[in-house]
Design an enzyme around this catalytic site. Sequence first.
Site, mmCIF file in Angstrom:
data_model
loop_
_atom_site.group_PDB
_atom_site.id
_atom_site.type_symbol
_atom_site.label_atom_id
_atom_site.label_comp_id
_atom_site.label_asym_id
_atom_site.label_seq_id
_atom_site.Cartn_x
_atom_site.Cartn_y
_atom_site.Cartn_z
ATOM 1 N N CYS A 70 0.725 -1.100 -0.147
ATOM 2 C CA CYS A 70 0.013 0.032 -0.034
ATOM 3 C C CYS A 70 0.905 1.180 -0.009
ATOM 4 O O CYS A 70 0.659 2.150 -0.831
ATOM 5 C CB CYS A 70 -1.037 -0.162 1.204
ATOM 6 S SG CYS A 70 -2.075 1.596 1.304
ATOM 7 N N LYS A 89 -2.683 6.798 -5.798
ATOM 8 C CA LYS A 89 -3.658 7.773 -5.728
ATOM 9 C C LYS A 89 -2.762 9.424 -5.974
ATOM 10 O O LYS A 89 -3.622 10.100 -6.310
ATOM 11 C CB LYS A 89 -4.468 7.813 -3.973
ATOM 12 C CG LYS A 89 -5.430 8.820 -4.073
ATOM 13 C CD LYS A 89 -6.191 8.621 -3.060
ATOM 14 C CE LYS A 89 -7.545 9.465 -3.108
ATOM 15 N NZ LYS A 89 -8.399 9.362 -1.664
ATOM 16 N N TYR A 117 7.178 4.735 8.911
ATOM 17 C CA TYR A 117 6.892 3.342 9.043
ATOM 18 C C TYR A 117 8.007 2.859 9.993
ATOM 19 O O TYR A 117 7.840 2.126 10.987
ATOM 20 C CB TYR A 117 6.466 2.658 7.875
ATOM 21 C CG TYR A 117 5.033 2.409 7.724
ATOM 22 C CD1 TYR A 117 4.000 1.402 8.025
ATOM 23 C CD2 TYR A 117 4.141 3.409 7.128
ATOM 24 C CE1 TYR A 117 2.741 1.535 7.773
ATOM 25 C CE2 TYR A 117 3.034 3.638 6.934
ATOM 26 C CZ TYR A 117 2.145 2.577 7.051
ATOM 27 O OH TYR A 117 0.943 2.655 6.759
ATOM 28 N N ALA A 167 12.872 -14.021 4.654
ATOM 29 C CA ALA A 167 12.852 -14.925 6.185
ATOM 30 C C ALA A 167 12.178 -16.092 5.583
ATOM 31 O O ALA A 167 10.912 -15.535 5.001
ATOM 32 C CB ALA A 167 12.221 -14.240 7.373
ATOM 33 N N TYR A 183 -9.817 -3.514 -10.670
ATOM 34 C CA TYR A 183 -9.660 -2.101 -10.206
ATOM 35 C C TYR A 183 -8.218 -1.414 -10.533
ATOM 36 O O TYR A 183 -8.127 -0.324 -10.785
ATOM 37 C CB TYR A 183 -9.826 -2.112 -8.656
ATOM 38 C CG TYR A 183 -9.081 -2.514 -7.786
ATOM 39 C CD1 TYR A 183 -7.943 -1.827 -7.226
ATOM 40 C CD2 TYR A 183 -8.926 -3.944 -7.376
ATOM 41 C CE1 TYR A 183 -7.127 -2.439 -6.358
ATOM 42 C CE2 TYR A 183 -7.868 -4.622 -6.616
ATOM 43 C CZ TYR A 183 -7.017 -3.740 -5.974
ATOM 44 O OH TYR A 183 -6.071 -4.393 -4.980
ATOM 45 N N ILE A 184 -7.236 -2.212 -10.417
ATOM 46 C CA ILE A 184 -5.943 -1.794 -10.560
ATOM 47 C C ILE A 184 -5.859 -1.417 -12.083
ATOM 48 O O ILE A 184 -5.268 -0.282 -12.411
ATOM 49 C CB ILE A 184 -4.719 -2.847 -10.165
ATOM 50 C CG1 ILE A 184 -4.721 -3.138 -8.863
ATOM 51 C CG2 ILE A 184 -3.395 -2.443 -10.902
ATOM 52 C CD1 ILE A 184 -3.693 -4.150 -8.462
ATOM 53 N N ARG A 206 -15.621 -6.758 -12.412
ATOM 54 C CA ARG A 206 -16.369 -7.876 -12.188
ATOM 55 C C ARG A 206 -16.621 -8.044 -10.479
ATOM 56 O O ARG A 206 -15.512 -8.015 -9.739
ATOM 57 C CB ARG A 206 -15.770 -9.329 -12.734
ATOM 58 C CG ARG A 206 -16.509 -10.521 -12.069
ATOM 59 C CD ARG A 206 -15.850 -11.776 -13.076
ATOM 60 N NE ARG A 206 -14.483 -11.802 -12.796
ATOM 61 C CZ ARG A 206 -14.175 -12.426 -12.025
ATOM 62 N NH1 ARG A 206 -14.774 -13.408 -11.081
ATOM 63 N NH2 ARG A 206 -12.790 -12.659 -11.874
#
Length: 448
Positions: free
Chosen positions: A43, A52, A99, A115, A178-179, A205
Amino acid sequence: MSEFDYDLFVIGAGSGGVRASRVASSHGAKVAVAEEYRIGGTCVIRGCVPKKLLVYASMFAEELNHAEQMGWTIDEAKFDWKRLRDHVNGDVDRLNGLYTNTLENHNVERILERATVTGPNSVKLASGREVTAKYILVAVGAWPYMPDVPGVEHCISSNEVFHLDEQPKRLIVVGAGYIAMEFAGIFNALGSHVTVVNRTQTILRGYDEGVTDRLLSIATARGIDFRMDSSLVSVEKQDDGSLLVDIGGPQKLEADQVLIATGRVPKTEGLGLENAGIQLGPKGEVPVDEKNATTCESIYAVGDVTDRIQLTPVAIREGQAFADRVFGKIDRAVDYDNVPAAVFSQPPLGCVGLTESQAREKFGSVKVYSSDFRPMKNIFSHTPERGLYRMITDADSGKILGIHMIGPESPEILQLAAVAIKGGLTKEDFDATVAVHPSMSEELVLLK
Protein backbone atom coordinates in the site's frame (compact mmCIF):
# COMPACT_ATOMS: atom_id res chain seq x y z
CA MET A 1 14.47 -16.96 30.47
CA SER A 2 12.27 -17.72 27.49
CA GLU A 3 13.04 -20.84 25.49
CA PHE A 4 12.59 -18.73 22.33
CA ASP A 5 14.54 -15.81 20.89
CA TYR A 6 11.32 -13.83 20.41
CA ASP A 7 7.73 -13.95 21.58
CA LEU A 8 6.62 -12.95 18.08
CA PHE A 9 8.42 -13.05 14.75
CA VAL A 10 6.61 -11.30 11.90
CA ILE A 11 7.47 -12.03 8.28
CA GLY A 12 6.54 -8.97 6.23
CA ALA A 13 6.45 -5.30 7.28
CA GLY A 14 3.37 -4.16 5.40
CA SER A 15 0.26 -2.63 6.92
CA GLY A 16 -0.86 -5.79 8.75
CA GLY A 17 2.59 -6.82 9.89
CA VAL A 18 3.54 -3.38 11.19
CA ARG A 19 0.28 -3.01 13.12
CA ALA A 20 0.59 -6.46 14.66
CA SER A 21 4.23 -5.85 15.57
CA ARG A 22 3.76 -2.58 17.38
CA VAL A 23 0.58 -3.66 19.18
CA ALA A 24 2.15 -6.92 20.34
CA SER A 25 5.18 -4.99 21.58
CA SER A 26 2.93 -2.56 23.45
CA HIS A 27 1.47 -5.59 25.25
CA GLY A 28 4.97 -6.49 26.45
CA ALA A 29 6.03 -9.01 23.81
CA LYS A 30 9.56 -9.21 22.44
CA VAL A 31 9.01 -8.72 18.70
CA ALA A 32 11.08 -8.84 15.53
CA VAL A 33 9.90 -8.23 11.99
CA ALA A 34 11.70 -9.32 8.82
CA GLU A 35 11.24 -7.43 5.56
CA GLU A 36 13.14 -8.20 2.38
CA TYR A 37 12.37 -4.91 0.60
CA ARG A 38 11.13 -1.77 2.38
CA ILE A 39 9.05 -1.04 5.48
CA GLY A 40 5.47 -0.14 4.61
CA GLY A 41 4.38 -2.90 2.25
CA THR A 42 2.40 -2.78 -0.97
CA CYS A 43 0.00 0.00 0.00
CA VAL A 44 2.67 2.48 1.02
CA ILE A 45 5.52 1.53 -1.30
CA ARG A 46 3.94 0.37 -4.58
CA GLY A 47 0.18 0.52 -4.22
CA CYS A 48 -2.65 2.68 -2.99
CA VAL A 49 -0.67 5.67 -1.71
CA PRO A 50 1.61 6.40 -4.70
CA LYS A 51 -1.20 5.40 -7.07
CA LYS A 52 -3.61 7.91 -5.58
CA LEU A 53 -0.96 10.63 -5.88
CA LEU A 54 -0.83 9.81 -9.59
CA VAL A 55 -4.64 10.00 -9.69
CA TYR A 56 -4.58 13.47 -8.13
CA ALA A 57 -1.96 14.64 -10.60
CA SER A 58 -3.82 13.25 -13.60
CA MET A 59 -7.09 14.90 -12.52
CA PHE A 60 -5.53 18.28 -13.20
CA ALA A 61 -5.96 17.56 -16.91
CA GLU A 62 -9.74 17.51 -16.47
CA GLU A 63 -9.69 20.56 -14.22
CA LEU A 64 -7.71 22.47 -16.84
CA ASN A 65 -10.46 21.66 -19.34
CA HIS A 66 -12.94 23.27 -16.95
CA ALA A 67 -10.75 26.31 -16.31
CA GLU A 68 -11.69 28.33 -19.40
CA GLN A 69 -15.40 28.04 -18.63
CA MET A 70 -14.61 29.26 -15.11
CA GLY A 71 -12.91 32.37 -16.44
CA TRP A 72 -9.31 31.23 -16.22
CA THR A 73 -6.77 31.47 -19.03
CA ILE A 74 -3.80 29.18 -18.48
CA ASP A 75 -1.15 29.59 -21.14
CA GLU A 76 1.47 27.00 -22.09
CA ALA A 77 0.34 24.35 -19.62
CA LYS A 78 2.49 21.25 -19.96
CA PHE A 79 3.08 18.03 -18.07
CA ASP A 80 6.40 16.57 -16.90
CA TRP A 81 6.19 12.84 -16.09
CA LYS A 82 9.66 12.63 -14.52
CA ARG A 83 8.93 15.48 -12.14
CA LEU A 84 5.72 13.82 -10.99
CA ARG A 85 7.37 10.39 -10.72
CA ASP A 86 10.22 11.72 -8.61
CA HIS A 87 7.89 13.65 -6.32
CA VAL A 88 5.71 10.58 -5.76
CA ASN A 89 8.70 8.36 -5.06
CA GLY A 90 10.08 11.00 -2.72
CA ASP A 91 6.87 10.81 -0.70
CA VAL A 92 7.19 7.03 -0.63
CA ASP A 93 10.66 7.49 0.88
CA ARG A 94 9.13 9.77 3.53
CA LEU A 95 6.46 7.22 4.42
CA ASN A 96 9.03 4.42 4.53
CA GLY A 97 10.89 6.48 7.12
CA LEU A 98 7.74 7.09 9.15
CA TYR A 99 6.86 3.39 9.23
CA THR A 100 10.45 2.60 10.24
CA ASN A 101 10.22 5.13 13.06
CA THR A 102 6.97 3.56 14.23
CA LEU A 103 8.67 0.20 14.67
CA GLU A 104 11.69 1.76 16.36
CA ASN A 105 9.52 3.76 18.76
CA HIS A 106 7.71 0.58 19.79
CA ASN A 107 10.96 -1.36 20.34
CA VAL A 108 10.33 -3.74 17.46
CA GLU A 109 13.55 -5.19 16.05
CA ARG A 110 13.81 -4.71 12.29
CA ILE A 111 15.60 -7.32 10.20
CA LEU A 112 15.98 -6.24 6.58
CA GLU A 113 16.34 -9.74 5.15
CA ARG A 114 14.16 -12.36 3.57
CA ALA A 115 12.90 -14.90 6.10
CA THR A 116 11.58 -18.41 5.52
CA VAL A 117 9.80 -20.78 7.87
CA THR A 118 11.81 -23.84 8.88
CA GLY A 119 9.47 -25.24 11.52
CA PRO A 120 6.55 -24.41 13.82
CA ASN A 121 8.73 -22.08 15.89
CA SER A 122 11.76 -21.37 13.73
CA VAL A 123 12.70 -19.01 10.92
CA LYS A 124 15.81 -18.84 8.77
CA LEU A 125 17.11 -15.51 7.50
CA ALA A 126 18.80 -14.90 4.15
CA SER A 127 22.11 -14.39 6.00
CA GLY A 128 21.87 -17.98 7.23
CA ARG A 129 21.00 -17.12 10.83
CA GLU A 130 18.18 -19.13 12.35
CA VAL A 131 15.96 -17.70 15.07
CA THR A 132 13.11 -19.07 17.13
CA ALA A 133 9.80 -17.57 18.22
CA LYS A 134 6.83 -18.65 20.32
CA TYR A 135 4.56 -17.33 17.58
CA ILE A 136 5.15 -16.59 13.91
CA LEU A 137 2.94 -14.21 11.95
CA VAL A 138 2.94 -14.42 8.15
CA ALA A 139 2.12 -11.03 6.63
CA VAL A 140 3.93 -11.11 3.29
CA GLY A 141 1.00 -9.84 1.22
CA ALA A 142 0.38 -10.55 -2.44
CA TRP A 143 2.25 -10.04 -5.70
CA PRO A 144 1.11 -9.13 -9.24
CA TYR A 145 0.14 -12.15 -11.34
CA MET A 146 2.08 -12.39 -14.60
CA PRO A 147 0.73 -14.76 -17.27
CA ASP A 148 2.91 -17.38 -18.91
CA VAL A 149 2.93 -16.01 -22.46
CA PRO A 150 5.80 -15.44 -24.91
CA GLY A 151 7.38 -12.04 -24.36
CA VAL A 152 5.90 -11.39 -20.93
CA GLU A 153 9.37 -10.31 -19.81
CA HIS A 154 8.84 -7.15 -21.91
CA CYS A 155 5.76 -6.23 -19.87
CA ILE A 156 5.48 -4.41 -16.56
CA SER A 157 3.24 -4.83 -13.52
CA SER A 158 1.89 -2.26 -11.10
CA ASN A 159 5.19 -2.63 -9.20
CA GLU A 160 7.22 -1.07 -11.99
CA VAL A 161 4.75 1.50 -13.27
CA PHE A 162 5.85 4.04 -10.64
CA HIS A 163 9.43 3.99 -11.91
CA LEU A 164 9.06 4.39 -15.68
CA ASP A 165 11.77 6.50 -17.32
CA GLU A 166 9.28 7.95 -19.77
CA GLN A 167 5.53 8.31 -19.94
CA PRO A 168 4.34 5.79 -22.58
CA LYS A 169 2.62 7.44 -25.52
CA ARG A 170 0.81 4.16 -26.23
CA LEU A 171 -0.09 1.99 -23.25
CA ILE A 172 -1.86 -1.36 -23.32
CA VAL A 173 -3.45 -2.39 -20.02
CA VAL A 174 -4.25 -6.09 -19.73
CA GLY A 175 -7.16 -6.67 -17.36
CA ALA A 176 -10.21 -4.70 -16.25
CA GLY A 177 -10.18 -4.99 -12.47
CA TYR A 178 -9.68 -2.06 -10.14
CA ILE A 179 -5.90 -1.81 -10.68
CA ALA A 180 -6.31 -1.90 -14.45
CA MET A 181 -9.10 0.68 -14.51
CA GLU A 182 -7.24 3.02 -12.18
CA PHE A 183 -4.04 3.07 -14.24
CA ALA A 184 -5.99 3.24 -17.49
CA GLY A 185 -7.68 6.38 -16.18
CA ILE A 186 -4.41 7.90 -14.93
CA PHE A 187 -2.50 7.55 -18.19
CA ASN A 188 -5.49 8.44 -20.35
CA ALA A 189 -5.86 11.71 -18.43
CA LEU A 190 -2.13 12.40 -18.74
CA GLY A 191 -2.37 12.13 -22.52
CA SER A 192 -1.32 8.56 -23.31
CA HIS A 193 -3.32 6.53 -25.79
CA VAL A 194 -4.67 3.71 -23.62
CA THR A 195 -6.03 0.37 -24.79
CA VAL A 196 -7.65 -1.97 -22.26
CA VAL A 197 -7.56 -5.66 -23.16
CA ASN A 198 -10.18 -7.65 -21.29
CA ARG A 199 -11.00 -11.36 -21.63
CA THR A 200 -14.74 -10.80 -20.98
CA GLN A 201 -17.36 -8.15 -21.68
CA THR A 202 -17.41 -7.05 -18.04
CA ILE A 203 -15.19 -4.55 -16.26
CA LEU A 204 -14.79 -4.52 -12.47
CA ARG A 205 -16.36 -7.94 -12.02
CA GLY A 206 -18.14 -8.18 -8.66
CA TYR A 207 -19.08 -4.51 -8.49
CA ASP A 208 -22.60 -3.21 -9.09
CA GLU A 209 -23.41 -3.41 -12.80
CA GLY A 210 -25.17 -0.06 -12.81
CA VAL A 211 -22.08 1.90 -11.81
CA THR A 212 -19.63 -0.23 -13.83
CA ASP A 213 -21.71 0.25 -16.98
CA ARG A 214 -21.60 3.99 -16.34
CA LEU A 215 -17.81 3.90 -15.89
CA LEU A 216 -17.38 1.96 -19.13
CA SER A 217 -19.44 4.53 -21.00
CA ILE A 218 -17.52 7.48 -19.55
CA ALA A 219 -14.10 5.87 -20.02
CA THR A 220 -14.91 5.11 -23.65
CA ALA A 221 -16.06 8.70 -24.21
CA ARG A 222 -12.80 9.92 -22.70
CA GLY A 223 -10.86 8.00 -25.34
CA ILE A 224 -9.91 4.70 -23.71
CA ASP A 225 -10.04 1.92 -26.31
CA PHE A 226 -11.60 -1.26 -24.92
CA ARG A 227 -10.86 -4.59 -26.61
CA MET A 228 -13.34 -6.99 -25.04
CA ASP A 229 -13.30 -10.80 -25.30
CA SER A 230 -9.56 -10.58 -25.92
CA SER A 231 -6.52 -12.02 -24.17
CA LEU A 232 -2.79 -11.45 -24.26
CA VAL A 233 -1.25 -14.03 -26.60
CA SER A 234 2.29 -12.74 -27.04
CA VAL A 235 4.50 -9.66 -26.90
CA GLU A 236 7.37 -9.04 -29.29
CA LYS A 237 9.97 -6.31 -28.85
CA GLN A 238 10.78 -4.56 -32.13
CA ASP A 239 14.05 -3.00 -33.25
CA ASP A 240 12.97 0.52 -32.29
CA GLY A 241 12.08 -0.62 -28.75
CA SER A 242 8.34 -0.58 -29.26
CA LEU A 243 6.18 -3.64 -28.59
CA LEU A 244 4.07 -5.66 -31.00
CA VAL A 245 1.21 -7.18 -29.06
CA ASP A 246 -0.95 -10.10 -30.15
CA ILE A 247 -4.35 -10.15 -28.43
CA GLY A 248 -5.87 -12.83 -30.61
CA GLY A 249 -7.41 -10.67 -33.31
CA PRO A 250 -6.56 -10.34 -36.98
CA GLN A 251 -4.25 -7.39 -36.32
CA LYS A 252 -1.55 -6.93 -33.74
CA LEU A 253 -1.32 -3.77 -31.65
CA GLU A 254 1.72 -1.55 -31.23
CA ALA A 255 2.58 -0.08 -27.84
CA ASP A 256 5.37 1.53 -25.86
CA GLN A 257 4.42 -0.32 -22.66
CA VAL A 258 2.21 -3.24 -21.70
CA LEU A 259 0.91 -3.17 -18.14
CA ILE A 260 -0.30 -6.53 -16.79
CA ALA A 261 -3.06 -5.93 -14.24
CA THR A 262 -4.92 -9.23 -14.06
CA GLY A 263 -4.91 -9.67 -10.31
CA ARG A 264 -2.59 -10.41 -7.41
CA VAL A 265 -1.64 -13.74 -5.86
CA PRO A 266 -0.40 -14.47 -2.31
CA LYS A 267 3.38 -14.16 -2.11
CA THR A 268 4.01 -17.57 -0.52
CA GLU A 269 6.32 -19.23 -3.04
CA GLY A 270 9.44 -20.45 -1.26
CA LEU A 271 8.18 -19.29 2.12
CA GLY A 272 8.63 -22.76 3.64
CA LEU A 273 5.27 -23.12 5.31
CA GLU A 274 5.23 -26.79 4.43
CA ASN A 275 7.99 -27.19 7.03
CA ALA A 276 5.37 -26.39 9.65
CA GLY A 277 2.79 -28.72 8.14
CA ILE A 278 0.75 -25.93 6.52
CA GLN A 279 -0.82 -26.79 3.18
CA LEU A 280 -1.45 -23.80 0.94
CA GLY A 281 -4.73 -23.15 -0.87
CA PRO A 282 -5.27 -23.41 -4.64
CA LYS A 283 -4.08 -19.83 -5.25
CA GLY A 284 -1.12 -20.18 -2.90
CA GLU A 285 -3.01 -18.53 -0.06
CA VAL A 286 -2.52 -19.39 3.60
CA PRO A 287 -5.78 -20.90 4.92
CA VAL A 288 -6.81 -19.41 8.26
CA ASP A 289 -9.80 -19.57 10.59
CA GLU A 290 -11.84 -16.67 12.00
CA LYS A 291 -8.96 -15.88 14.39
CA ASN A 292 -6.37 -15.88 11.59
CA ALA A 293 -4.85 -19.11 12.92
CA THR A 294 -3.36 -21.66 10.54
CA THR A 295 -3.32 -25.43 10.98
CA CYS A 296 -0.08 -24.98 12.94
CA GLU A 297 -1.01 -23.65 16.37
CA SER A 298 2.02 -21.34 16.61
CA ILE A 299 1.65 -19.73 13.17
CA TYR A 300 -0.90 -17.10 12.14
CA ALA A 301 -1.43 -15.12 8.94
CA VAL A 302 -3.05 -11.75 8.18
CA GLY A 303 -3.68 -9.58 5.15
CA ASP A 304 -3.54 -10.31 1.44
CA VAL A 305 -1.58 -13.54 1.92
CA THR A 306 -4.82 -15.15 3.15
CA ASP A 307 -6.66 -14.02 -0.03
CA ARG A 308 -9.73 -13.26 2.05
CA ILE A 309 -10.27 -9.55 1.36
CA GLN A 310 -7.30 -7.83 -0.24
CA LEU A 311 -7.70 -4.38 1.33
CA THR A 312 -5.24 -2.50 3.51
CA PRO A 313 -7.74 -1.53 6.24
CA VAL A 314 -8.74 -5.19 6.56
CA ALA A 315 -5.09 -6.25 7.00
CA ILE A 316 -4.64 -3.58 9.67
CA ARG A 317 -7.69 -4.76 11.59
CA GLU A 318 -6.56 -8.36 11.35
CA GLY A 319 -3.10 -7.45 12.66
CA GLN A 320 -4.61 -5.49 15.53
CA ALA A 321 -7.05 -8.26 16.46
CA PHE A 322 -4.32 -10.91 16.35
CA ALA A 323 -1.95 -8.96 18.62
CA ASP A 324 -4.67 -7.98 21.07
CA ARG A 325 -6.00 -11.51 21.30
CA VAL A 326 -2.70 -13.39 21.58
CA PHE A 327 -0.64 -10.92 23.63
CA GLY A 328 -3.19 -8.58 25.20
CA LYS A 329 -5.77 -11.19 26.19
CA ILE A 330 -8.44 -9.06 24.49
CA ASP A 331 -10.98 -11.15 22.62
CA ARG A 332 -11.20 -9.06 19.47
CA ALA A 333 -12.63 -10.27 16.15
CA VAL A 334 -12.81 -8.79 12.64
CA ASP A 335 -16.25 -8.31 11.08
CA TYR A 336 -16.07 -8.86 7.31
CA ASP A 337 -19.66 -7.81 6.57
CA ASN A 338 -20.25 -4.54 4.72
CA VAL A 339 -16.60 -3.70 4.10
CA PRO A 340 -16.54 -0.52 1.97
CA ALA A 341 -14.33 -0.29 -1.10
CA ALA A 342 -13.34 2.39 -3.58
CA VAL A 343 -12.01 2.33 -7.12
CA PHE A 344 -10.02 5.45 -7.92
CA SER A 345 -10.96 5.38 -11.56
CA GLN A 346 -11.94 8.58 -13.34
CA PRO A 347 -14.58 9.26 -12.19
CA PRO A 348 -14.18 7.16 -9.01
CA LEU A 349 -16.50 4.48 -7.61
CA GLY A 350 -17.55 3.87 -4.01
CA CYS A 351 -19.35 0.70 -2.96
CA VAL A 352 -20.49 -0.95 0.26
CA GLY A 353 -22.76 -3.91 0.91
CA LEU A 354 -24.56 -6.12 -1.60
CA THR A 355 -25.00 -5.43 -5.29
CA GLU A 356 -28.50 -5.67 -6.73
CA SER A 357 -27.92 -9.17 -8.10
CA GLN A 358 -26.36 -10.36 -4.82
CA ALA A 359 -29.26 -8.92 -2.83
CA ARG A 360 -31.89 -10.56 -5.04
CA GLU A 361 -30.13 -13.89 -4.73
CA LYS A 362 -29.94 -13.63 -0.93
CA PHE A 363 -33.20 -11.87 -0.03
CA GLY A 364 -35.43 -12.40 -3.06
CA SER A 365 -37.53 -9.24 -2.90
CA VAL A 366 -35.52 -6.02 -3.01
CA LYS A 367 -36.20 -2.44 -3.95
CA VAL A 368 -33.70 -0.24 -5.76
CA TYR A 369 -33.56 3.54 -5.49
CA SER A 370 -31.33 5.66 -7.67
CA SER A 371 -30.29 9.16 -8.63
CA ASP A 372 -28.87 9.86 -12.08
CA PHE A 373 -27.58 13.42 -12.00
CA ARG A 374 -25.02 15.79 -13.43
CA PRO A 375 -22.62 16.90 -10.66
CA MET A 376 -22.50 20.67 -10.30
CA LYS A 377 -18.76 20.81 -10.98
CA ASN A 378 -19.39 19.15 -14.35
CA ILE A 379 -21.49 22.13 -15.45
CA PHE A 380 -18.18 23.69 -16.49
CA SER A 381 -17.13 20.61 -18.44
CA HIS A 382 -17.30 20.24 -22.21
CA THR A 383 -18.63 16.70 -21.71
CA PRO A 384 -22.00 15.86 -20.09
CA GLU A 385 -20.73 13.22 -17.64
CA ARG A 386 -23.33 12.17 -15.11
CA GLY A 387 -23.05 10.66 -11.66
CA LEU A 388 -25.10 7.68 -10.51
CA TYR A 389 -26.03 6.64 -6.97
CA ARG A 390 -27.88 3.39 -6.31
CA MET A 391 -29.33 2.16 -3.02
CA ILE A 392 -30.37 -1.48 -2.63
CA THR A 393 -32.91 -2.19 0.12
CA ASP A 394 -34.88 -5.10 1.50
CA ALA A 395 -38.38 -4.65 0.06
CA ASP A 396 -40.12 -5.65 3.29
CA SER A 397 -38.13 -3.89 6.03
CA GLY A 398 -36.57 -1.06 4.05
CA LYS A 399 -33.17 -1.94 5.53
CA ILE A 400 -30.33 -0.77 3.30
CA LEU A 401 -28.38 -3.69 1.87
CA GLY A 402 -25.97 -1.80 -0.36
CA ILE A 403 -24.98 1.62 -1.68
CA HIS A 404 -23.08 2.02 -4.93
CA MET A 405 -22.00 5.28 -6.49
CA ILE A 406 -19.95 6.76 -9.30
CA GLY A 407 -19.07 10.42 -9.57
CA PRO A 408 -16.65 13.01 -8.21
CA GLU A 409 -15.60 12.43 -4.58
CA SER A 410 -17.60 9.19 -4.31
CA PRO A 411 -15.04 7.48 -2.01
CA GLU A 412 -15.10 10.46 0.36
CA ILE A 413 -18.91 10.39 0.51
CA LEU A 414 -19.02 6.59 0.85
CA GLN A 415 -17.31 6.43 4.24
CA LEU A 416 -20.25 7.89 6.16
CA ALA A 417 -22.70 5.91 4.03
CA ALA A 418 -20.84 2.78 5.12
CA VAL A 419 -21.27 3.77 8.77
CA ALA A 420 -25.02 4.07 8.18
CA ILE A 421 -25.25 0.62 6.58
CA LYS A 422 -23.11 -0.89 9.33
CA GLY A 423 -25.53 0.61 11.81
CA GLY A 424 -28.49 -1.11 10.14
CA LEU A 425 -30.27 2.05 8.97
CA THR A 426 -33.24 2.01 6.62
CA LYS A 427 -34.26 4.03 3.59
CA GLU A 428 -36.70 5.85 5.87
CA ASP A 429 -33.80 6.95 8.09
CA PHE A 430 -32.07 8.47 5.08
CA ASP A 431 -35.30 10.16 3.94
CA ALA A 432 -35.71 11.72 7.40
CA THR A 433 -32.26 13.36 7.17
CA VAL A 434 -32.11 16.97 5.95
CA ALA A 435 -30.00 17.39 2.80
CA VAL A 436 -26.75 19.36 2.62
CA HIS A 437 -27.34 21.71 -0.30
CA PRO A 438 -25.86 22.19 -2.80
CA SER A 439 -23.77 19.02 -2.67
CA MET A 440 -23.49 15.69 -4.38
CA SER A 441 -23.93 13.85 -1.09
CA GLU A 442 -27.47 15.19 -0.73
CA GLU A 443 -28.51 12.79 -3.48
CA LEU A 444 -28.26 10.00 -0.88
CA VAL A 445 -31.21 11.40 1.08
CA LEU A 446 -33.22 12.28 -2.02
CA LEU A 447 -33.16 8.92 -3.79
CA LYS A 448 -36.32 7.92 -5.64
